[in-house]
Scaffold this active site. Structure first.
Site, PDB file in Angstrom:
ATOM      1  N   ASP A  12     -58.359 -39.938 -10.250  1.00 23.15           N
ATOM      2  CA  ASP A  12     -57.734 -41.228 -10.188  1.00 23.15           C
ATOM      3  C   ASP A  12     -58.686 -42.211 -10.737  1.00 23.15           C
ATOM      4  OD1 ASP A  12     -55.091 -41.004  -9.119  1.00 23.15           O
ATOM      5  OD2 ASP A  12     -55.838 -40.772  -7.113  1.00 23.15           O
ATOM      6  N   ARG A  92     -63.507 -49.432   5.094  1.00 23.73           N
ATOM      7  CA  ARG A  92     -62.698 -50.082   3.836  1.00 23.73           C
ATOM      8  C   ARG A  92     -63.189 -51.562   3.794  1.00 23.73           C
ATOM      9  NH1 ARG A  92     -62.531 -45.455   2.024  1.00 23.73           N
ATOM     10  NH2 ARG A  92     -60.589 -44.440   1.255  1.00 23.73           N
ATOM     11  N   ASP A 121     -55.034 -47.883   2.662  1.00 23.22           N
ATOM     12  CA  ASP A 121     -56.233 -48.536   1.980  1.00 23.22           C
ATOM     13  C   ASP A 121     -55.974 -49.726   1.066  1.00 23.22           C
ATOM     14  OD1 ASP A 121     -57.903 -46.579   3.401  1.00 23.22           O
ATOM     15  OD2 ASP A 121     -57.506 -44.949   2.031  1.00 23.22           O
ATOM     16  N   SER A 169     -55.618 -34.227  -0.317  1.00 26.84           N
ATOM     17  CA  SER A 169     -56.084 -35.360  -0.479  1.00 26.84           C
ATOM     18  C   SER A 169     -57.239 -35.738   0.821  1.00 26.84           C
ATOM     19  CB  SER A 169     -55.046 -36.581  -0.456  1.00 26.84           C
ATOM     20  OG  SER A 169     -55.881 -37.993  -0.201  1.00 26.84           O
TER      21      SER A 169
HETATM   22  N1  ARG Z   1     -54.511 -41.963   7.739  1.00 26.40           N
HETATM   23  C1  ARG Z   1     -55.824 -42.490   7.597  1.00 26.40           C
HETATM   24  C2  ARG Z   1     -55.935 -43.912   7.481  1.00 26.40           C
HETATM   25  O1  ARG Z   1     -55.163 -44.455   7.027  1.00 26.40           O
HETATM   26  C3  ARG Z   1     -56.815 -41.602   6.271  1.00 26.40           C
HETATM   27  C4  ARG Z   1     -56.666 -42.349   4.972  1.00 26.40           C
HETATM   28  C5  ARG Z   1     -57.198 -41.526   4.025  1.00 26.40           C
HETATM   29  N2  ARG Z   1     -57.310 -42.198   2.791  1.00 26.40           N
HETATM   30  C6  ARG Z   1     -57.330 -41.489   1.651  1.00 26.40           C
HETATM   31  N3  ARG Z   1     -57.411 -42.342   0.544  1.00 26.40           N
HETATM   32  N4  ARG Z   1     -57.240 -40.231   1.345  1.00 26.40           N
HETATM   33  O2  ARG Z   1     -56.894 -44.425   7.668  1.00 26.40           O
END
Ligand code: ARG
Length: 409
Positions: A12, A92, A121, A169
């Site tokens: 990405d 984040r 995110d 992912s």
């Molecule tokens: N579900 C988790 C969260 O919202 C993990 C997210 C993982 N993020 C990613 N970009 N793969 O914090």
């Protein structure tokens, strides 16, 4: 136009790096923040320059992440929906802060990131960036330019961007690893063994347990097995030690901020072990009223962090409460790591409210048992009366009150 791009080196963000130059004529500064993901950062940097970055920043933020974010999560026993230790969520706001710092330094007025429009995110990054730098524009190409995976793969091939055939992912940092996608999207499908990297299957874990001790000062781990260390090192060591015993696997149906329910798999050996140990020590030390109230605070704190509201004043106010309470959380916890479990088997503290003299069933107890009788009558007064009115024939409210008054006096 000068822009800063949060760059992982994945498909990405590599596609975005190229597209921003092509479509916007942007000069792109790439930023990779090291929060403990096991990446080859040299290769990430080379890739950034290869695909046109005018400058690349690699920022090692592991200690800052441990000391400012994870330590607070331990104090808050932070588990979103009682399950997820918030690894990604905690990182984040820190990454947002670093992006803003670089943007200021480089005179960039745009910050771009590779989030889709479906996850959490984006919420965390955008609210973080808006909070810290209201004038900075945010570019979210995957969403805004509707980039599909197929299109990205095809584009990447044309531009010589390496593509992998990864199914899942993954996001990881010192506090945990998340795995989404593929077969995991069927919530009834058991996670295949191959997705796990930090933990062995509990059924293959050693038959012999390991015992560890964790020392806490003001609610934060300061030593492992009696050896004083900085928090980062304790976490890294525990990820190994507990992961080896199969501790830390989580299978969670999760409510995302944008409303979607998702199936998430996590590995978080250190996080689960430390939170368990910390909460146990709190139970030894805090009054039941503080414990009861703190559970509400902890769950609200976790919710705020999960939903991207790190910069919300309520989070800071809750932290003030948490820090006040945690001033007493000093002591040592003994944990047995065994076959997928972290079991607290011992705890001690100079601040313990636990008192053997009071609790013991032996004769030397200092607890005055006779006090219990009157206490019990008063404690249950209304409940007993209410039940009697319903079930004992012909007890009127007045009579019931008289009977109880007599008993109590
Ligand atoms: N579900 C988790 C969260 O919202 C993990 C997210 C993982 N993020 C990613 N970009 N793969 O914090």
């Amino acid at each position: 136009m000068k822009a800063v791009l949060a760059y992982s080196g994945g498909l990405d963000t590599s596609v975005i790096l190229k597209l921003m130059q092509e479509r916007l004529g942007a000069e792109v500064v790439t930023v990779t923040v090291d929060v403990g993901q096991k990446d080859d950062f040299k290769a990430v940097e080379e890739k950034a320059y290869k695909f046109g970055a005018v400058k690349h920043y690699h920022i090692d933020a592991k200690d800052e992440f441990a000391d400012k974010y994870v330590s607070q999560a331990i104090k808050a026993n932070a588990l979103y929906e009682k399950a997820y230790p918030l690894a990604t969520a905690l990182s984040r706001p820190l990454i947002a802060e670093k992006l803003v710092e670089v943007a200021k330094k480089e005179g960039a007025d745009v910050i771009a990131h590779g989030c889709t429009g479906k996850g959490n995110d984006q919420v965390r990054f955008n609210l973080g960036i808006h909070s810290l730098s209201p004038d900075t524009e945010i570019l979210q190409p995957v969403m805004e330019w509707e980039l599909s995976r197929d299109w990205e793969m095809e584009y990447a091939k044309r531009k010589g961007i390496p593509v992998s055939d990864k199914i899942y992912s993954i996001d990881e940092n010192i506090w945990g690893r998340s795995i989404e996608g593929g077969i995991l999207e069927d919530p009834m499908a058991e996670p295949p063994e191959e997705i796990f990297e930090w933990t062995v299957s509990p059924s293959l874990a050693p038959d012999e347990p390991d015992y560890i001790t964790v020392d806490f000062e003001n609610g934060v781990p300061t030593a492992l097995n009696g050896e004083p260390s900085k928090l980062l090192d304790i976490i890294l060591e525990l990820n190994e030690k507990a992961g080896k015993h199969g501790v830390g696997r989580i299978d969670h149906i999760e409510d995302r901020t944008v409303g979607i329910k998702s199936r998430e798999i996590y590995e978080a050996p250190a996080a689960l072990t430390l939170i368990k140990a910390h909460y146990d020590l709190e139970k030894l030390i805090l009054t039941k009223w503080v414990l009861e109230f703190k559970e509400l605070v902890d769950s609200k704190w976790s919710w705020l962090v999960y939903t991207g509201l790190w910069f919300e004043p309520l989070r800071e106010a809750l932290d003030a409460f948490i820090n006040e309470v945690e001033g007493n959380i000093n002591g040592t916890v003994k944990v047995k790591l065994w076959k997928g479990n972290a079991i607290v088997v011992g705890r001690e503290s100079e601040n313990a409210l636990y008192s053997k003299e009071l609790a013991t069933y032996e004769k030397f107890s200092t607890f005055d048992q006779k006090l219990a009788k009157g206490f019990i009558d008063l404690f249950g007064l209304q409940s007993v009366l209410a039940h009697n009115l319903k079930t004992v024939p012909k007890v009127s409210n007045l009579e019931g009150a008289k009977i109880l008054a007599k008993k109590v006096s």
